[in-house]
Design a protein around this motif. Structure first.
Motif, short mmCIF file in Angstrom:
data_model
loop_
_atom_site.label_atom_id
_atom_site.label_comp_id
_atom_site.label_asym_id
_atom_site.label_seq_id
_atom_site.Cartn_x
_atom_site.Cartn_y
_atom_site.Cartn_z
N TYR A 188 1.49 7.05 -6.36
CA TYR A 188 0.36 7.95 -6.62
C TYR A 188 0.82 9.41 -6.48
O TYR A 188 0.59 10.22 -7.37
N HIS A 189 1.50 9.72 -5.37
CA HIS A 189 1.93 11.10 -5.14
C HIS A 189 3.00 11.54 -6.13
O HIS A 189 3.01 12.68 -6.59
N ARG A 219 -6.65 0.01 -7.18
CA ARG A 219 -5.51 0.90 -7.45
C ARG A 219 -5.59 1.44 -8.88
O ARG A 219 -5.34 2.61 -9.11
N ASP A 251 0.85 -1.21 0.00
CA ASP A 251 0.00 0.00 0.00
C ASP A 251 0.88 1.24 0.00
O ASP A 251 0.65 2.19 -0.76
N GLU A 293 1.06 4.24 -2.69
CA GLU A 293 0.81 5.65 -2.35
C GLU A 293 1.99 6.53 -2.78
O GLU A 293 1.80 7.63 -3.29
#
Ligand code: SF4
Length: 446
Positions: A315-316, A354, A308, A312
């Motif tokens: 993603y950022h 996701r 996870d 993340e």
């Protein structure tokens, strides 16, 4: 007149090669018919990028055999190259050629006609050092012409089977690239898309000639308005490449630079050749050299072991990179690759969630990128009537910075360079108003 039908699976390179194979049949007096119809010869150009690619290829092969059991069925492409025996074992397959030797396909078909013995012409692609010349003077598509400049890949990313299907890096002779570019301009094309298996690797196997040199030589081709690079690795965008993209008014302000993952641990397991910091530095240098450039990318979600936290991080990172568009792929196990044997395969449901989050992010980033150009005049080459509303008198085309633009105009503008003011931006499609049409002598705006 003998008839031939084609079916192509997979990427732009496969599409290009099918067009080239058709040229061979055309010159031999064949007539092309739709794949749904009965034909004397069926040619299936296969894909093996995922296990699904193999399965789909087999389905198409069987469909051809059922359609005309008396036809000669020839199978080529990446699945044929990596699994020739599996293809030969399909009852009704007559000729199998891998990702080389397609220029002899008609000879193999004639050999089969004479001897009535299935022909397996697949060779060891890892031994090949020559780029196979397959010429395409024109395409079914009237506006953007693919120009294959390179073959193979030396990277061996852990999720990818392509080097085993396409062999090691081979660049096409520059003079042959330029000659075909001239032919495509004569055939009326305004835009050429440079394509290959590892396009940005062009020239790495040549003496004293590299991708930047090729771009400069293409820039000198009269009558050519646009040069677009289909895909290029971050590590291959050298200062020289940046210089020509900046100086040439034919180079599109669009670079497709695969990221694959936005976390260093995941990149390491993928055996990618950069870190997120190096990737970000490269994008910053590109944006400084080319203000307003559209950077699009590919990302794989749910690579084995992706936690996870690593997702993340990705993603950022993607959010910060402000891509103009992102192609999001759920990791798909490909047998024969190191990643397929890795532990910690990610649950499909988690992968699905996701993927959705990244698609939403991509739409937001696309909208943000496009909104910068509202009110500006861009050059757009209309490709076809706007499918979503064919009787509306609307045309659809791409700007040099890869915005999909819809505007009102007569169909005889298709293939011409049109100056369009952007009125409305959208994640997928932007709306504009035609200002005027450029004649061939005019330079495009940048
Ligand atoms: S760079 Fe990696 S992903 Fe791309 S073709 Fe080569 S091995 Fe495959």
């Amino acid at each position: 007149m003998a008839t031939v039908a084609f079916h192509t699976l997979g990427c732009k390179v496969n599409q290009y090669e099918t067009e080239a194979i058709w040229q061979l049949f055309k010159n031999a007096g064949y007539e092309k018919v739709e794949f749904e119809n009965k034909a004397d010869v069926y040619v299936i150009n296969t894909c093996t990028v995922t296990n699904t690619g193999d399965k789909k290829s087999r389905q198409i092969i069987r469909r051809a055999i059922r359609r005309n059991p008396d036809a000669i069925v020839a199978v080529t492409g990446c699945y044929a190259q990596t699994s020739p025996n599996e293809v030969m074992d399909i009852p009704g397959v007559d000729v199998v050629v891998g990702t080389q030797g397609r220029d002899k396909l008609l000879d193999y078909i004639e050999q089969y006609r004479q001897e009535r013995q299935p022909v397996n012409a697949v060779k060891n692609i890892m031994k090949t050092r020559e780029f196979e010349e397959l010429d395409v003077p024109e395409f079914a598509d009237r506006t953007r012409a693919s120009l294959k400049i390179q073959e193979g890949c030396n990277n061996f990313c852990t999720f990818c089977i392509i080097p085993w299907a396409r062999g090691l890096m081979r660049s096409r002779k520059p003079e042959s690239v330029i000659a075909q570019a001239r032919k495509l301009v004569e055939a009326g094309y305004k835009e050429i898309v440079l394509t290959g298996i590892h396009t940005g690797g062009y020239g790495e196997d040549l003496e004293d000639y590299n991708l930047a040199d090729l771009l400069w030589d293409l820039d000198k081709v009269d009558g050519l308005n646009r040069i677009r690079i289909s895909s290029i690795e971050a590590s291959q965008i050298t200062d020289e490449v940046l210089e020509v993209i900046n100086a040439s008014d034919k180079m599109c302000r669009h670079l497709h630079i695969p990221l694959q993952a936005g976390d260093n641990e995941v990149l390491k397991r993928m055996r990618r050749k950069y870190t997120v910091e190096e990737y970000a530095d490269k994008l910053a240098a590109i944006r400084e050299a080319l203000p307003g450039v559209a950077i699009t990318s590919d990302v794989i979600v749910g690579f084995p072991g992706e936690t996870d936290e690593q997702f993340e991080n990705g993603y950022h990172f993607i959010e910060q990179m402000k891509f103009a568009e992102l192609h999001v792929f759920p990791y798909s196990k490909r047998s024969g690759t190191p990643a397929a044997r890795m532990p910690d395969q990610v649950d499909e449901q988690v992968k699905h969630e996701r993927v959705n989050r990244l698609i939403q992010l991509s739409n937001r980033l696309s909208e943000e990128y496009a909104s910068q150009f509202v009110g500006q005049v861009l050059d757009v080459i209309p490709e076809r009537p706007y499918k979503e509303d064919p009787d509306s008198g609307l045309l659809m085309g791409y700007s040099d910075n890869y915005l999909q633009v819809v505007f009102e105009g007569p169909q005889d503008l298709i293939g011409k360079v049109c100056r369009v003011r952007l009125d409305e931006s959208g994640a997928e499609t932007c709306r504009g108003t035609l200002a005027r049409v450029l004649d061939d002598s005019e330079k495009v705006v940048q």
